[in-house]
Motif scaffolding. Sequence first.
Motif, PDB file in Angstrom:
ATOM      1  N   PHE A  90       0.830  -1.201   0.000  1.00  0.00           N
ATOM      2  CA  PHE A  90       0.000   0.000   0.000  1.00  0.00           C
ATOM      3  C   PHE A  90       0.866   1.253   0.000  1.00  0.00           C
ATOM      4  CE2 PHE A  90      -4.221  -1.611   0.593  1.00  0.00           C
ATOM      5  CZ  PHE A  90      -4.068  -2.811   1.264  1.00  0.00           C
ATOM      6  N   PHE A 103      -4.333  10.257   6.935  1.00  0.00           N
ATOM      7  CA  PHE A 103      -3.536   9.496   5.991  1.00  0.00           C
ATOM      8  C   PHE A 103      -4.477   8.945   4.926  1.00  0.00           C
ATOM      9  CE2 PHE A 103       0.711   8.793   7.978  1.00  0.00           C
ATOM     10  CZ  PHE A 103       0.478   9.423   9.191  1.00  0.00           C
ATOM     11  N   TYR A 104      -4.042   9.008   3.666  1.00  0.00           N
ATOM     12  CA  TYR A 104      -4.837   8.489   2.556  1.00  0.00           C
ATOM     13  C   TYR A 104      -4.064   7.335   1.923  1.00  0.00           C
ATOM     14  CZ  TYR A 104      -7.413  12.817   3.140  1.00  0.00           C
ATOM     15  OH  TYR A 104      -8.145  13.850   3.662  1.00  0.00           O
ATOM     16  N   PHE A 105      -4.758   6.212   1.728  1.00  0.00           N
ATOM     17  CA  PHE A 105      -4.126   5.013   1.215  1.00  0.00           C
ATOM     18  C   PHE A 105      -4.606   4.697  -0.200  1.00  0.00           C
ATOM     19  CE2 PHE A 105      -1.825   3.011   4.722  1.00  0.00           C
ATOM     20  CZ  PHE A 105      -2.243   3.803   5.782  1.00  0.00           C
ATOM     21  N   GLY A 106      -3.717   4.095  -0.983  1.00  0.00           N
ATOM     22  CA  GLY A 106      -4.109   3.547  -2.268  1.00  0.00           C
ATOM     23  C   GLY A 106      -4.868   2.244  -2.079  1.00  0.00           C
ATOM     24  N   SER A 107      -5.306   1.680  -3.182  1.00  0.00           N
ATOM     25  CA  SER A 107      -6.136   0.472  -3.134  1.00  0.00           C
ATOM     26  C   SER A 107      -5.321  -0.801  -2.949  1.00  0.00           C
ATOM     27  CB  SER A 107      -6.979   0.359  -4.407  1.00  0.00           C
ATOM     28  OG  SER A 107      -6.139   0.399  -5.544  1.00  0.00           O
ATOM     29  N   GLY A 108      -4.010  -0.680  -3.037  1.00  0.00           N
ATOM     30  CA  GLY A 108      -3.160  -1.845  -2.814  1.00  0.00           C
ATOM     31  C   GLY A 108      -2.770  -2.548  -4.100  1.00  0.00           C
TER      32      GLY A 108
END
Lengths: 115, 116
Positions: A90, A103-108
């Motif tokens: 991620f 915090f902002y996360f990508g989709s993996g």
Amino acid sequence: AQSVAQPEDQVNVAEGNPLTVKCTYSVSGNPYLFWYVQYPNRGLQFLLKYITGDNLVKGSYGFEAEFNKSQTSFHLKKPSALVSDSALYFCAVRPRGSNFNKFYFGSGTKLNVKP
Amino acid sequence: NAGVTQTPKFQVLKTGQSMTLQCAQDMNHEYMSWYRQDPGMGLRLIHYSVGAGITDQGEVPNGYNVSRSTTEDFPLRLLSAAPSQTSVYFCASRDTGFSSGANVLTFGAGSRLTVL
């Protein structure tokens, strides 16, 4: 709106070959950038971060990432993949502005390293 | 040093039931947060707290309540569970000082919730 994109759901690479996992972001200002790894049925583990300075940052387990401000990218790399690197990766960003507590996360991206 | 501890690890609820996911950390971190992880969507922030008595909403707060009465604990409450809340939930904390680890989130092992 803040967003993080990981354009590949899955990356397949042979053991010993170099690997790249891509990440681009759309966040105002100069955010903090991170990579985390998740093994099956586990929480996320920190790999590396970019705060400021050299665009190439080195992290755990031989991973490194390259920050590109003009392309707003932070791609994860490793010169020689191991089967044990197979996991879910991620990308994450933390803005420096008004949303600095989020915090902002990508989709993996699922990394598969084959023997 | 236990880090971030989440309980329970697994839970099955019926629609309309309530429950609380527990999160505790022993690192004296002021910042704590809850995320949900859904396939293809990564992790989305539900609520966060920057200290005892202070909480705020993240990206997907609807249907969830939080409180922070102590530095160590940050429980997540589902007042009336819905099938859309079926997910894996992660608690994470971080140091808010000026150490090199101040920006790094430490995650718990996760709680898998199924709402029928």
